[in-house]
Design an enzyme around this catalytic site. Structure first.
Site, PDB file in Angstrom:
ATOM      1  N   ASP A 106      46.170  33.659  46.993  1.00  0.00           N
ATOM      2  CA  ASP A 106      46.387  33.072  45.677  1.00  0.00           C
ATOM      3  C   ASP A 106      45.472  31.909  45.325  1.00  0.00           C
ATOM      4  O   ASP A 106      45.852  31.022  44.563  1.00  0.00           O
ATOM      5  CB  ASP A 106      47.846  32.602  45.608  1.00  0.00           C
ATOM      6  CG  ASP A 106      48.178  31.623  46.727  1.00  0.00           C
ATOM      7  OD1 ASP A 106      47.252  31.040  47.295  1.00  0.00           O
ATOM      8  OD2 ASP A 106      49.370  31.449  47.030  1.00  0.00           O
ATOM      9  N   GLU A 165      48.132  40.019  51.451  1.00  0.00           N
ATOM     10  CA  GLU A 165      49.271  39.190  51.011  1.00  0.00           C
ATOM     11  C   GLU A 165      49.490  39.364  49.500  1.00  0.00           C
ATOM     12  O   GLU A 165      49.528  38.411  48.719  1.00  0.00           O
ATOM     13  CB  GLU A 165      49.086  37.713  51.367  1.00  0.00           C
ATOM     14  CG  GLU A 165      50.377  36.918  51.317  1.00  0.00           C
ATOM     15  CD  GLU A 165      50.187  35.430  51.617  1.00  0.00           C
ATOM     16  OE1 GLU A 165      49.886  34.667  50.700  1.00  0.00           O
ATOM     17  OE2 GLU A 165      50.333  35.057  52.796  1.00  0.00           O
ATOM     18  N   GLU A 175      48.372  28.628  41.809  1.00  0.00           N
ATOM     19  CA  GLU A 175      48.458  29.785  42.709  1.00  0.00           C
ATOM     20  C   GLU A 175      49.108  31.014  42.072  1.00  0.00           C
ATOM     21  O   GLU A 175      48.667  32.145  42.298  1.00  0.00           O
ATOM     22  CB  GLU A 175      49.211  29.410  43.995  1.00  0.00           C
ATOM     23  CG  GLU A 175      48.461  28.449  44.910  1.00  0.00           C
ATOM     24  CD  GLU A 175      48.732  26.988  44.613  1.00  0.00           C
ATOM     25  OE1 GLU A 175      49.298  26.686  43.531  1.00  0.00           O
ATOM     26  OE2 GLU A 175      48.365  26.125  45.431  1.00  0.00           O
ATOM     27  N   HIS A 224      51.324  19.441  50.292  1.00  0.00           N
ATOM     28  CA  HIS A 224      50.027  19.396  49.606  1.00  0.00           C
ATOM     29  C   HIS A 224      50.073  19.936  48.182  1.00  0.00           C
ATOM     30  O   HIS A 224      49.076  19.927  47.490  1.00  0.00           O
ATOM     31  CB  HIS A 224      49.008  20.214  50.390  1.00  0.00           C
ATOM     32  CG  HIS A 224      49.268  21.693  50.344  1.00  0.00           C
ATOM     33  ND1 HIS A 224      50.262  22.277  51.086  1.00  0.00           N
ATOM     34  CD2 HIS A 224      48.705  22.676  49.622  1.00  0.00           C
ATOM     35  CE1 HIS A 224      50.276  23.570  50.842  1.00  0.00           C
ATOM     36  NE2 HIS A 224      49.352  23.846  49.948  1.00  0.00           N
ATOM     37  N   ARG A 247      50.226  20.727  44.277  1.00  0.00           N
ATOM     38  CA  ARG A 247      50.024  19.978  43.030  1.00  0.00           C
ATOM     39  C   ARG A 247      51.333  19.733  42.308  1.00  0.00           C
ATOM     40  O   ARG A 247      51.521  18.691  41.689  1.00  0.00           O
ATOM     41  CB  ARG A 247      49.121  20.783  42.082  1.00  0.00           C
ATOM     42  CG  ARG A 247      47.659  20.602  42.357  1.00  0.00           C
ATOM     43  CD  ARG A 247      46.858  21.620  41.545  1.00  0.00           C
ATOM     44  NE  ARG A 247      45.529  21.708  42.110  1.00  0.00           N
ATOM     45  CZ  ARG A 247      44.436  21.230  41.512  1.00  0.00           C
ATOM     46  NH1 ARG A 247      44.518  20.672  40.338  1.00  0.00           N
ATOM     47  NH2 ARG A 247      43.269  21.330  42.100  1.00  0.00           N
ATOM     48  N   HIS A 277      47.833  15.334  54.252  1.00  0.00           N
ATOM     49  CA  HIS A 277      46.760  16.039  53.549  1.00  0.00           C
ATOM     50  C   HIS A 277      45.776  15.029  52.968  1.00  0.00           C
ATOM     51  O   HIS A 277      46.162  13.925  52.591  1.00  0.00           O
ATOM     52  CB  HIS A 277      47.382  16.883  52.423  1.00  0.00           C
ATOM     53  CG  HIS A 277      46.521  18.001  51.950  1.00  0.00           C
ATOM     54  ND1 HIS A 277      45.530  17.826  51.012  1.00  0.00           N
ATOM     55  CD2 HIS A 277      46.485  19.312  52.280  1.00  0.00           C
ATOM     56  CE1 HIS A 277      44.937  18.986  50.785  1.00  0.00           C
ATOM     57  NE2 HIS A 277      45.490  19.905  51.547  1.00  0.00           N
TER      58      HIS A 277
END
Ligand code: UDP
Length: 374
Positions: free
Chosen positions: A95, A117, A131, A212, A214, A245
């Site tokens: 993604d 996936e 994603e 991590h 957004r 991260h």
């Protein structure tokens, strides 16, 4: 069959690594690898560990690069590679912006696309951002869909993908995990592994944290950090280890709120073998990561997911994962349940892993051999 594997980030590299090695063992395939290096440093650590030397490296990472600028550079960069390699099939994973833009560039060139996936969905275009849209775009462009679970395959069927173009394989992350663990058992060493071995306090229950996404930047991360601080202060027999991260949106609240809290070890993101070791040593894991949710059940580790939505409902149904959102009190309460309610802990740690048994790559390869593309 000439096959080009394209990826750009750490999780993609981890999940493509076992496929790369198994394809290379089969003389039916001529395998090439192109990395976009969307995330340079974290990608390189995985390439080193899995001994992958890319044939092409677009080296596209730039500081503060917008998603549009990155997309444009992937489209033009990968085009050159296609013209030179002339692959029969391009395989992308999951993604990322790399996945969707490479799939689009392949489509423009009439090259077939395999999506590893495939079929994960929230159907909420803003969560996870970007994603969800990346995986939907990739799914629309792909010719072959390798779905990790039957739930993912069902999503694709609902979107009118033909059943013969979908294969349920399990997730290649379990193949990668097995490969990684066998390297650890064969006395693999590296600086990060040495570091985490020194950090882990084996007399305490270790809670491993990662994050991590957004969608959690801002209030989400603030709340998570406040929850960690509360736990660290009240629960003195736990050790909280948090590989932080590198994104400044993550670093800032974490360093500000957790910088000098006792029982909290903030460390830089560690390479994959060191992270595997940390997962093995942990009592449970708090994360917003997709890959970690898929790996942890194979190690018998419960996972609390700091998100409100998920494209991985199988783990919740199987009982290995609990979705706790980003409210401070809710996170603290869920951690306390796992720390003090043995029955709840055993239920979560003993549930079966719905993401497969480490045979995903074998299934993908058997399917590709039968699907004569040449
Ligand atoms: N991981 C790692 N080092 C870390 C944190 C995670 O190697 O410090 C690995 C982890 O084992 C998993 C993958 O990175 O295989 C997950 O990546 P990430 O959480 O960045 O992305 P997502 O899976 O959410 O796409």
């Amino acid at each position: 069959m000439k096959i080009l594997l394209c990826f750009g980030t750490r999780p993609e590299a981890i999940k493509m690594a076992p496929l790369y090695h198994q394809l290379r063992k089969d003389s039916f395939f001529d395998v090439k690898v192109c990395v976009t290096a969307q995330h340079r440093q974290m990608l390189d650590q995985v390439l080193d560990f899995f001994e992958i030397v890319p044939d092409y490296d677009l080296d596209l990472m730039q500081k503060n690069q917008s998603l549009n600028a990155l997309s444009a550079r992937i489209l033009t960069g990968i085009n050159e590679v296609f013209l030179e390699v002339k692959p029969d099939l391009v395989c992308v994973h999951g993604d990322t912006t790399t996945s969707s833009m490479v799939a689009l560039a392949a489509f423009h060139n009439g090259i077939k696309v395999g999506h590893i996936e495939a079929g994960l969905r929230t159907y909420n275009k803003n969560s996870p951002f970007p994603e969800e849209i990346n995986r939907q775009i990739t799914g629309r462009l792909a010719d072959f869909h390798f779905a990790p679970t039957s739930w993912a395959a069902e999503n694709l069927l609902q979107e009118k993908v033909s059943i013969e173009n979908i294969l349920v394989t399990g997730n290649t992350v379990i193949d990668a995990l097995q490969l990684g663990i066998s390297k650890l058992e064969n006395n693999f060493t590296c600086a990060d592994l040495d570091l985490v071995k020194q950090v882990v306090d084996t007399t305490k229950k270790v809670i491993l944290i990662t994050g991590h996404r957004r969608e959690n930047f801002g209030v989400g991360f603030e709340n998570l950090c406040l929850a960690i601080r509360d736990l660290a202060i009240t629960e003195t027999n736990v050790q909280i280890i948090y590989p932080v991260h590198l994104n400044p949106n993550v670093q800032e609240p974490v360093q500000r709120i957790l910088g000098d809290v006792p029982n909290v070890n903030l460390i830089p993101p560690v390479d994959y073998p060191a992270f595997l070791y940390l997962m093995q040593q942990s009592y449970f894991i708090v994360t917003d990561s997709g890959g970690v949710q898929e790996e942890a059940p194979s190690l018998g580790k419960p996972v609390l997911v700091t998100r409100d939505t998920t494209e991985r409902p199988e783990a919740i149904q199987a009982g290995t994962v609990e979705l706790v959102g980003t409210n401070t009190e809710t996170i603290v309460a869920a951690c306390l349940r796992l720390l003090h309610n043995e029955k709840q802990y055993q239920l979560m740690s003993k549930a079966h892993n719905p993401y497969g048994d480490g045979k995903a790559c074998e299934k993908i390869i058997n399917y590709l051999v039968k699907t004569d593309l040449v």
